[in-house]
Design a protein around this motif. Structure first.
Motif, PDB file in Angstrom:
ATOM      1  N   PHE A  14       0.835  -1.199   0.000  1.00  0.00           N
ATOM      2  CA  PHE A  14       0.000   0.000   0.000  1.00  0.00           C
ATOM      3  C   PHE A  14       0.866   1.243   0.000  1.00  0.00           C
ATOM      4  O   PHE A  14       0.594   2.227   0.663  1.00  0.00           O
ATOM      5  CB  PHE A  14      -0.969   0.030   1.200  1.00  0.00           C
ATOM      6  CG  PHE A  14      -0.326  -0.096   2.544  1.00  0.00           C
ATOM      7  CD1 PHE A  14      -0.002   1.028   3.268  1.00  0.00           C
ATOM      8  CD2 PHE A  14      -0.061  -1.336   3.083  1.00  0.00           C
ATOM      9  CE1 PHE A  14       0.574   0.910   4.514  1.00  0.00           C
ATOM     10  CE2 PHE A  14       0.514  -1.449   4.330  1.00  0.00           C
ATOM     11  CZ  PHE A  14       0.828  -0.331   5.048  1.00  0.00           C
ATOM     12  N   GLY A  15       1.938   1.231  -0.791  1.00  0.00           N
ATOM     13  CA  GLY A  15       2.849   2.373  -0.866  1.00  0.00           C
ATOM     14  C   GLY A  15       2.863   2.981  -2.244  1.00  0.00           C
ATOM     15  O   GLY A  15       2.011   2.728  -3.067  1.00  0.00           O
ATOM     16  N   GLY A  16       3.883   3.812  -2.554  1.00  0.00           N
ATOM     17  CA  GLY A  16       3.951   4.465  -3.853  1.00  0.00           C
ATOM     18  C   GLY A  16       5.252   5.196  -4.034  1.00  0.00           C
ATOM     19  O   GLY A  16       6.234   4.935  -3.343  1.00  0.00           O
ATOM     20  N   ASN A  17       5.275   6.108  -4.985  1.00  0.00           N
ATOM     21  CA  ASN A  17       6.459   6.888  -5.304  1.00  0.00           C
ATOM     22  C   ASN A  17       6.341   8.286  -4.733  1.00  0.00           C
ATOM     23  O   ASN A  17       5.250   8.793  -4.506  1.00  0.00           O
ATOM     24  CB  ASN A  17       6.658   6.984  -6.822  1.00  0.00           C
ATOM     25  CG  ASN A  17       7.054   5.648  -7.414  1.00  0.00           C
ATOM     26  OD1 ASN A  17       7.473   4.754  -6.696  1.00  0.00           O
ATOM     27  ND2 ASN A  17       6.909   5.512  -8.715  1.00  0.00           N
ATOM     28  N   SER A  18       7.479   8.917  -4.503  1.00  0.00           N
ATOM     29  CA  SER A  18       7.517  10.296  -4.028  1.00  0.00           C
ATOM     30  C   SER A  18       8.234  11.125  -5.070  1.00  0.00           C
ATOM     31  O   SER A  18       9.398  10.890  -5.360  1.00  0.00           O
ATOM     32  CB  SER A  18       8.240  10.375  -2.675  1.00  0.00           C
ATOM     33  OG  SER A  18       8.396  11.707  -2.273  1.00  0.00           O
ATOM     34  N   ARG A  19       7.520  12.116  -5.662  1.00  0.00           N
ATOM     35  CA  ARG A  19       8.099  12.920  -6.733  1.00  0.00           C
ATOM     36  C   ARG A  19       7.881  14.398  -6.452  1.00  0.00           C
ATOM     37  O   ARG A  19       6.871  14.974  -6.832  1.00  0.00           O
ATOM     38  CB  ARG A  19       7.460  12.569  -8.075  1.00  0.00           C
ATOM     39  CG  ARG A  19       7.657  11.112  -8.475  1.00  0.00           C
ATOM     40  CD  ARG A  19       6.978  10.846  -9.795  1.00  0.00           C
ATOM     41  NE  ARG A  19       7.096   9.457 -10.183  1.00  0.00           N
ATOM     42  CZ  ARG A  19       6.549   8.956 -11.278  1.00  0.00           C
ATOM     43  NH1 ARG A  19       5.851   9.718 -12.073  1.00  0.00           N
ATOM     44  NH2 ARG A  19       6.694   7.681 -11.571  1.00  0.00           N
ATOM     45  N   PRO A 113      12.121   6.008 -18.253  1.00  0.00           N
ATOM     46  CA  PRO A 113      11.140   7.055 -18.590  1.00  0.00           C
ATOM     47  C   PRO A 113       9.745   6.760 -18.070  1.00  0.00           C
ATOM     48  O   PRO A 113       8.933   7.676 -17.926  1.00  0.00           O
ATOM     49  CB  PRO A 113      11.176   7.091 -20.126  1.00  0.00           C
ATOM     50  CG  PRO A 113      11.734   5.771 -20.539  1.00  0.00           C
ATOM     51  CD  PRO A 113      12.683   5.369 -19.461  1.00  0.00           C
ATOM     52  N   GLU A 114       9.435   5.488 -17.774  1.00  0.00           N
ATOM     53  CA  GLU A 114       8.124   5.163 -17.218  1.00  0.00           C
ATOM     54  C   GLU A 114       7.965   5.712 -15.801  1.00  0.00           C
ATOM     55  O   GLU A 114       6.846   5.961 -15.355  1.00  0.00           O
ATOM     56  CB  GLU A 114       7.924   3.643 -17.210  1.00  0.00           C
ATOM     57  CG  GLU A 114       7.781   3.037 -18.587  1.00  0.00           C
ATOM     58  CD  GLU A 114       6.496   3.459 -19.270  1.00  0.00           C
ATOM     59  OE1 GLU A 114       5.508   3.695 -18.552  1.00  0.00           O
ATOM     60  OE2 GLU A 114       6.486   3.565 -20.506  1.00  0.00           O
ATOM     61  N   LEU A 115       9.087   5.897 -15.103  1.00  0.00           N
ATOM     62  CA  LEU A 115       9.037   6.451 -13.756  1.00  0.00           C
ATOM     63  C   LEU A 115       9.000   7.969 -13.766  1.00  0.00           C
ATOM     64  O   LEU A 115       8.606   8.582 -12.768  1.00  0.00           O
ATOM     65  CB  LEU A 115      10.257   5.980 -12.951  1.00  0.00           C
ATOM     66  CG  LEU A 115      10.405   4.473 -12.761  1.00  0.00           C
ATOM     67  CD1 LEU A 115      11.689   4.162 -12.011  1.00  0.00           C
ATOM     68  CD2 LEU A 115       9.201   3.897 -12.031  1.00  0.00           C
ATOM     69  N   ASP A 116       9.429   8.567 -14.853  1.00  0.00           N
ATOM     70  CA  ASP A 116       9.471  10.024 -14.949  1.00  0.00           C
ATOM     71  C   ASP A 116       8.998  10.453 -16.332  1.00  0.00           C
ATOM     72  O   ASP A 116       9.779  10.936 -17.150  1.00  0.00           O
ATOM     73  CB  ASP A 116      10.896  10.520 -14.679  1.00  0.00           C
ATOM     74  CG  ASP A 116      10.979  12.034 -14.599  1.00  0.00           C
ATOM     75  OD1 ASP A 116       9.959  12.664 -14.254  1.00  0.00           O
ATOM     76  OD2 ASP A 116      12.054  12.586 -14.889  1.00  0.00           O
ATOM     77  N   PRO A 117       7.702  10.274 -16.644  1.00  0.00           N
ATOM     78  CA  PRO A 117       7.223  10.576 -17.999  1.00  0.00           C
ATOM     79  C   PRO A 117       7.300  12.051 -18.355  1.00  0.00           C
ATOM     80  O   PRO A 117       7.379  12.400 -19.527  1.00  0.00           O
ATOM     81  CB  PRO A 117       5.770  10.075 -17.969  1.00  0.00           C
ATOM     82  CG  PRO A 117       5.378  10.104 -16.529  1.00  0.00           C
ATOM     83  CD  PRO A 117       6.626   9.784 -15.765  1.00  0.00           C
ATOM     84  N   LYS A 154       8.703  -1.625 -18.638  1.00  0.00           N
ATOM     85  CA  LYS A 154       7.731  -0.692 -18.096  1.00  0.00           C
ATOM     86  C   LYS A 154       7.374  -1.089 -16.668  1.00  0.00           C
ATOM     87  O   LYS A 154       7.155  -2.260 -16.386  1.00  0.00           O
ATOM     88  CB  LYS A 154       6.466  -0.668 -18.957  1.00  0.00           C
ATOM     89  CG  LYS A 154       6.682  -0.126 -20.356  1.00  0.00           C
ATOM     90  CD  LYS A 154       5.371  -0.046 -21.107  1.00  0.00           C
ATOM     91  CE  LYS A 154       5.577   0.539 -22.491  1.00  0.00           C
ATOM     92  NZ  LYS A 154       4.302   0.648 -23.238  1.00  0.00           N
ATOM     93  N   ALA A 155       7.329  -0.103 -15.794  1.00  0.00           N
ATOM     94  CA  ALA A 155       6.966  -0.375 -14.407  1.00  0.00           C
ATOM     95  C   ALA A 155       5.511  -0.814 -14.341  1.00  0.00           C
ATOM     96  O   ALA A 155       4.638  -0.172 -14.917  1.00  0.00           O
ATOM     97  CB  ALA A 155       7.175   0.873 -13.552  1.00  0.00           C
TER      98      ALA A 155
END
Length: 262
Positions: A14-19, A113-117, A154-155
Motif C-alpha cells: 500500500f505504498g507508492g512513489n515520491s516525486r 522514462p516510465e518512472l518520470d514521464p 515498463k513499471a
C-alpha cells in the motif's frame, strides 16, 4: 564496514512513489513501498528477523549510538474494522540520485522514462547528483511458470492491495549524530493483482443505483394572457354639431376653427 543483509518479503502493498516538483528537492526524491501481511504468521516472522538483524548492527556502531527503534517498521491499522486490528508493516525505499562524490565505482545509468514521464527528474543538478546502478529498482511480473519472474521495461501499475514481493538491503547510515538502519529497495515483483481488480469490480457493482429526478421542462407562457386587450374607441363626430359653410358667405374669424376638413 557494517554488514549488508538482503531479504525477500512478500504480501500486500500500500505504498507508492515520491516525486517532488521543486528542483531543489529533486536530489532527495525517492521510491518507496510499504507492505504488510495483515496477520500472516510468516510475515510476522520476517518482521522479527528484521528486528534481530537490527540489533546486530549495534556491534558495529561506535559507542552504541544506534537508534533504539528501527524506523522501517511501523503499524498498519485495518480501517475496515474501525482501526482495532493492527498489523506490522515494513517500508523500503531507494533514492533516485547519489552525490557525485560518493558515486565512485558505480556506473551512471539513465532513469526509466516510465518512472518520470514528464522529465521532472532530469532537472536535477547533474554536476552534483547522478543516477547510478545502485539507485535502480527492478520491476518484475511473475510468469505462469513456478519460481520464474519476467523482468519488464515498463513499471507495472501497482495498486493498493496487490500481492507483491520485494527485495531489499539492510544498511546502517549516520543520522544527526546517531546511526539508523534503512531498508534499501532493490526490486518489486507483482505476484497477483486479480484480488485488487475483483475488489474494485465488487465495490462498483454493490454501489446503490442513483435515481435521478425527472428533468424540469420549461414551458413558455404568454405574459399577456391574463389581460384583455381593449381597443381605443375613436370618438364619433356628429355632423349636426359642425357648422356648414355656404358659398358666397363670408366666414368670421371664429368660424375658421370649426370648419371641417375634407
Amino acid at each position: 564496514m557494517a554488514p549488508n543483509y538482503t531479504r525477500k518479503t512478500e504480501y500486500y502493498m500500500f505504498g507508492g512513489n515520491s516525486r517532488p516538483n521543486k528542483a531543489k528537492q529533486l536530489a532527495h526524491a525517492r521510491q518507496s513501498i510499504t507492505i504488510t501481511g495483515l496477520g500472516s504468521k510468516s510475515f510476522d516472522n520476517i518482521v522479527q528477523n528484521c528486528c534481530h538483524m537490527y540489533t546486530m548492527f549495534s556491534r558495529y556502531t561506535p559507542n552504541a549510538k544506534l537508534q533504539p527503534v528501527p524506523e522501517f517498521i511501523s503499524k498498519y491499522r485495518d480501517a475496515g474494522n474501525g482501526g482495532a486490528i493492527e498489523s506490522p508493516a515494513l517500508t523500503a525505499s531507494s533514492r533516485f540520485f547519489t552525490p557525485i562524490k560518493q558515486a565512485s565505482g558505480f556506473d551512471v545509468v539513465s532513469i526509466n522514462p516510465e518512472l518520470d514521464p514528464r522529465g521532472i527528474l532530469g532537472k536535477v543538478d547533474a554536476t552534483k547528483w547522478v543516477h547510478t546502478e545502485d539507485n535502480e529498482v527492478g520491476y518484475y511480473i511473475q510468469t505462469s511458470h513456478a519460481d520464474q519472474n519476467r523482468q519488464v521495461d515498463k513499471a507495472p501499475k501497482l495498486n493498493i492491495g496487490d500481492i507483491v514481493e520485494i527485495q531489499a538491503s539492510m544498511l546502517s547510515l549516520p543520522s544527526k549524530g546517531t546511526y539508523t538502519v534503512k531498508l534499501i529497495l532493490r526490486s518489486i515483483v507483482l505476484l497477483d493483482g486479480h484480488l485488487t481488480s475483483a475488489a474494485t469490480t465488487a465495490r462498483t457493482l454493490a454501489a446503490d443505483t442513483i435515481i435521478l429526478p425527472p428533468p424540469r421542462q420549461l414551458k413558455w407562457q404568454n405574459p399577456y394572457s391574463g389581460y384583455v386587450s381593449q381597443r381605443a374607441q375613436t370618438p364619433q363626430i356628429n355632423e349636426a354639431d359642425v357648422p356648414q359653410y355656404q358659398p358666397e358667405e363670408e366666414l368670421e374669424e371664429s368660424d375658421w376653427h370649426n370648419m371641417p376638413t375634407e
